[in-house]
Design a protein around this motif. Sequence first.
Motif, PDB file in Angstrom:
ATOM      1  N   PRO A  35     143.682  47.422  -5.406  1.00 43.98           N
ATOM      2  CA  PRO A  35     144.782  47.966  -6.062  1.00 43.98           C
ATOM      3  C   PRO A  35     145.860  46.878  -6.486  1.00 43.98           C
ATOM      4  O   PRO A  35     146.378  47.100  -7.884  1.00 43.98           O
ATOM      5  CB  PRO A  35     145.648  48.622  -4.754  1.00 43.98           C
ATOM      6  N   ASP A  36     145.771  45.816  -5.992  1.00 40.08           N
ATOM      7  CA  ASP A  36     146.547  44.532  -6.245  1.00 40.08           C
ATOM      8  C   ASP A  36     145.880  43.927  -7.431  1.00 40.08           C
ATOM      9  O   ASP A  36     146.668  43.451  -8.610  1.00 40.08           O
ATOM     10  CB  ASP A  36     146.628  43.444  -5.179  1.00 40.08           C
ATOM     11  N   ALA A  37     144.539  44.029  -7.498  1.00 40.45           N
ATOM     12  CA  ALA A  37     143.808  43.574  -8.892  1.00 40.45           C
ATOM     13  C   ALA A  37     144.381  44.384  -9.810  1.00 40.45           C
ATOM     14  O   ALA A  37     144.514  43.830 -11.095  1.00 40.45           O
ATOM     15  CB  ALA A  37     142.435  43.610  -8.542  1.00 40.45           C
ATOM     16  N   VAL A  38     144.201  45.631  -9.955  1.00 36.78           N
ATOM     17  CA  VAL A  38     144.762  46.688 -10.921  1.00 36.78           C
ATOM     18  C   VAL A  38     146.234  46.341 -11.502  1.00 36.78           C
ATOM     19  O   VAL A  38     146.452  46.236 -12.927  1.00 36.78           O
ATOM     20  CB  VAL A  38     144.689  48.183 -10.724  1.00 36.78           C
ATOM     21  N   THR A  39     147.096  46.187 -10.585  1.00 30.02           N
ATOM     22  CA  THR A  39     148.308  45.745 -10.970  1.00 30.02           C
ATOM     23  C   THR A  39     148.571  44.472 -11.573  1.00 30.02           C
ATOM     24  O   THR A  39     149.240  44.514 -12.578  1.00 30.02           O
ATOM     25  CB  THR A  39     149.252  45.573  -9.721  1.00 30.02           C
ATOM     26  N   SER A  40     147.551  43.319 -11.416  1.00 30.74           N
ATOM     27  CA  SER A  40     147.785  42.378 -12.140  1.00 30.74           C
ATOM     28  C   SER A  40     146.995  42.421 -13.368  1.00 30.74           C
ATOM     29  O   SER A  40     147.357  41.650 -14.281  1.00 30.74           O
ATOM     30  CB  SER A  40     146.779  41.278 -11.265  1.00 30.74           C
ATOM     31  N   TYR A  41     145.929  43.191 -13.524  1.00 27.28           N
ATOM     32  CA  TYR A  41     145.238  43.579 -14.953  1.00 27.28           C
ATOM     33  C   TYR A  41     146.232  44.206 -15.782  1.00 27.28           C
ATOM     34  O   TYR A  41     146.462  43.905 -16.993  1.00 27.28           O
ATOM     35  CB  TYR A  41     144.232  44.443 -14.663  1.00 27.28           C
ATOM     36  N   ASP A  42     147.119  45.161 -15.074  1.00 34.43           N
ATOM     37  CA  ASP A  42     148.288  45.736 -15.807  1.00 34.43           C
ATOM     38  C   ASP A  42     148.969  44.861 -16.673  1.00 34.43           C
ATOM     39  O   ASP A  42     149.492  45.116 -17.843  1.00 34.43           O
ATOM     40  CB  ASP A  42     149.110  46.849 -15.006  1.00 34.43           C
ATOM     41  N   LYS A  43     149.463  43.901 -15.732  1.00 36.03           N
ATOM     42  CA  LYS A  43     150.377  42.894 -16.246  1.00 36.03           C
ATOM     43  C   LYS A  43     149.757  42.101 -17.495  1.00 36.03           C
ATOM     44  O   LYS A  43     150.545  41.695 -18.396  1.00 36.03           O
ATOM     45  CB  LYS A  43     150.995  41.797 -15.175  1.00 36.03           C
ATOM     46  N   ALA A  44     148.554  41.638 -17.163  1.00 31.56           N
ATOM     47  CA  ALA A  44     147.718  41.058 -18.429  1.00 31.56           C
ATOM     48  C   ALA A  44     147.754  41.729 -19.599  1.00 31.56           C
ATOM     49  O   ALA A  44     148.096  41.176 -20.608  1.00 31.56           O
ATOM     50  CB  ALA A  44     146.283  40.573 -17.723  1.00 31.56           C
ATOM     51  N   VAL A  45     147.279  42.914 -19.637  1.00 28.51           N
ATOM     52  CA  VAL A  45     147.379  43.571 -21.069  1.00 28.51           C
ATOM     53  C   VAL A  45     148.617  44.079 -21.332  1.00 28.51           C
ATOM     54  O   VAL A  45     148.783  44.531 -22.642  1.00 28.51           O
ATOM     55  CB  VAL A  45     146.270  45.112 -20.652  1.00 28.51           C
ATOM     56  N   GLU A  46     149.586  44.321 -20.378  1.00 32.05           N
ATOM     57  CA  GLU A  46     151.155  44.469 -20.872  1.00 32.05           C
ATOM     58  C   GLU A  46     151.432  43.240 -21.998  1.00 32.05           C
ATOM     59  O   GLU A  46     152.012  43.584 -23.006  1.00 32.05           O
ATOM     60  CB  GLU A  46     152.002  44.625 -19.862  1.00 32.05           C
ATOM     61  N   LEU A  47     151.048  42.061 -21.462  1.00 32.48           N
ATOM     62  CA  LEU A  47     151.713  40.923 -22.173  1.00 32.48           C
ATOM     63  C   LEU A  47     150.628  40.783 -23.486  1.00 32.48           C
ATOM     64  O   LEU A  47     151.216  40.288 -24.253  1.00 32.48           O
ATOM     65  CB  LEU A  47     151.417  39.774 -21.398  1.00 32.48           C
ATOM     66  N   GLN A  48     149.089  40.870 -23.374  1.00 34.84           N
ATOM     67  CA  GLN A  48     148.314  40.646 -24.343  1.00 34.84           C
ATOM     68  C   GLN A  48     147.556  42.016 -24.726  1.00 34.84           C
ATOM     69  O   GLN A  48     146.283  41.851 -23.801  1.00 34.84           O
ATOM     70  CB  GLN A  48     147.676  39.548 -24.043  1.00 34.84           C
ATOM     71  N   PRO A  49     147.645  43.007 -25.344  1.00 34.99           N
ATOM     72  CA  PRO A  49     147.052  44.107 -25.408  1.00 34.99           C
ATOM     73  C   PRO A  49     145.821  43.976 -25.817  1.00 34.99           C
ATOM     74  O   PRO A  49     144.763  44.787 -25.679  1.00 34.99           O
ATOM     75  CB  PRO A  49     147.826  45.021 -26.277  1.00 34.99           C
ATOM     76  N   THR A  50     145.357  42.912 -26.471  1.00 35.49           N
ATOM     77  CA  THR A  50     144.048  42.670 -27.118  1.00 35.49           C
ATOM     78  C   THR A  50     142.937  41.833 -26.178  1.00 35.49           C
ATOM     79  O   THR A  50     141.949  41.381 -26.526  1.00 35.49           O
ATOM     80  CB  THR A  50     144.088  41.906 -28.540  1.00 35.49           C
ATOM     81  N   LEU A  51     143.457  41.606 -24.799  1.00 37.03           N
ATOM     82  CA  LEU A  51     142.682  40.821 -23.961  1.00 37.03           C
ATOM     83  C   LEU A  51     141.601  41.468 -23.391  1.00 37.03           C
ATOM     84  O   LEU A  51     141.779  42.438 -22.501  1.00 37.03           O
ATOM     85  CB  LEU A  51     143.636  40.373 -22.875  1.00 37.03           C
ATOM     86  N   HIS A  52     140.504  41.683 -24.320  1.00 43.20           N
ATOM     87  CA  HIS A  52     139.522  42.730 -24.040  1.00 43.20           C
ATOM     88  C   HIS A  52     138.980  42.601 -22.617  1.00 43.20           C
ATOM     89  O   HIS A  52     138.839  43.621 -21.878  1.00 43.20           O
ATOM     90  CB  HIS A  52     138.588  42.329 -25.173  1.00 43.20           C
ATOM     91  N   GLN A  53     138.672  41.754 -22.119  1.00 43.44           N
ATOM     92  CA  GLN A  53     137.970  41.337 -20.786  1.00 43.44           C
ATOM     93  C   GLN A  53     138.903  41.917 -19.697  1.00 43.44           C
ATOM     94  O   GLN A  53     138.453  42.303 -18.715  1.00 43.44           O
ATOM     95  CB  GLN A  53     137.642  39.917 -20.409  1.00 43.44           C
ATOM     96  N   ALA A  54     139.982  41.949 -19.926  1.00 43.86           N
ATOM     97  CA  ALA A  54     140.981  42.308 -18.690  1.00 43.86           C
ATOM     98  C   ALA A  54     140.956  44.145 -18.960  1.00 43.86           C
ATOM     99  O   ALA A  54     140.832  44.376 -17.723  1.00 43.86           O
ATOM    100  CB  ALA A  54     142.364  42.126 -19.084  1.00 43.86           C
ATOM    101  N   TRP A  55     140.883  44.507 -19.929  1.00 43.17           N
ATOM    102  CA  TRP A  55     140.516  45.978 -19.981  1.00 43.17           C
ATOM    103  C   TRP A  55     139.269  46.409 -19.326  1.00 43.17           C
ATOM    104  O   TRP A  55     139.415  47.429 -18.409  1.00 43.17           O
ATOM    105  CB  TRP A  55     140.472  46.457 -21.354  1.00 43.17           C
TER     106      TRP A  55
END
Length: 266
Positions: free
Chosen positions: A93-113
């Motif tokens: 769950p914490d990992a998902v929250t961190s990924y959420d922040k990553a794609v919020e900041l950079q929506p084209t960050l493919h590997q984060a999605w």
Amino acid sequence: LELKPNSPEIWLNRGLALEGLERYEEAIGSFDKTLEFQPQDVDAWFNRGNALRKLKRYEGALAAFDSVVQTQATHAVAWFNRGLVLARLKRLPDAVTSYDKAVELQPTLHQAWCDRGVALGLLQRNEEAFQSFDQAVQVKPDDSVAWLNRGLALQELDRLEDAFESFDKAATFNPDSAKIWDKRGYTLVRLGRDDDAIASFDKAIELNPEFASAYYNKAACYALQRELEAALKNLQKAIQLDPKYRQEASRDIDFDDLSEDRRFKR
């Protein structure tokens, strides 16, 4: 360094060079020297985290990435790498929250999605996992792995036609993947398209004759058609390649029609 032993930039560049050579312990030592002079140096903390992650020292890596995002909250890749480390620590769950922040900041960050989708799938949050992989293929339409994972999420949602289309797309971009053809075939079985499914399993086996899952799924497909000799032949091959399928077959209702055959019991 002999001329400027107190230069944080030189220590940082030395660390980057050592990291590039996969000399991670030495790289960490160099990044630590940078941090002695500049305790909030984002690049030093970020690369220190990367080196620790490569060494599988995940708690230390997490602390390093935490330092990055505390200093520079808009560092999308640090949020992404932080998510990777949290996933390794089984803190999904914490990992998902961190990924959420990553794609919020950079929506084209493919590997984060992609990694967000994997974590959500493990949490059985399948609709969200599908949405994440769907975003991944929008960012990078030729990523066969993202199409494959998108299909797996759709399978879990019982959206079988959509899953088949996703596996088909994956096969278009990576026609040499036995796993893709196997998953495609399994979906076709569930759709009742047995002949197409057998052709898909055959393609998987052609690509990798040691791919046990394809023999197992092919056996199940034949068993459902009551073609018992073909089912037994493929099941025996699957078990020969991977003995776990003996136990799986004993619990699999697809093989109920074989249950009285003495060869199946063996």
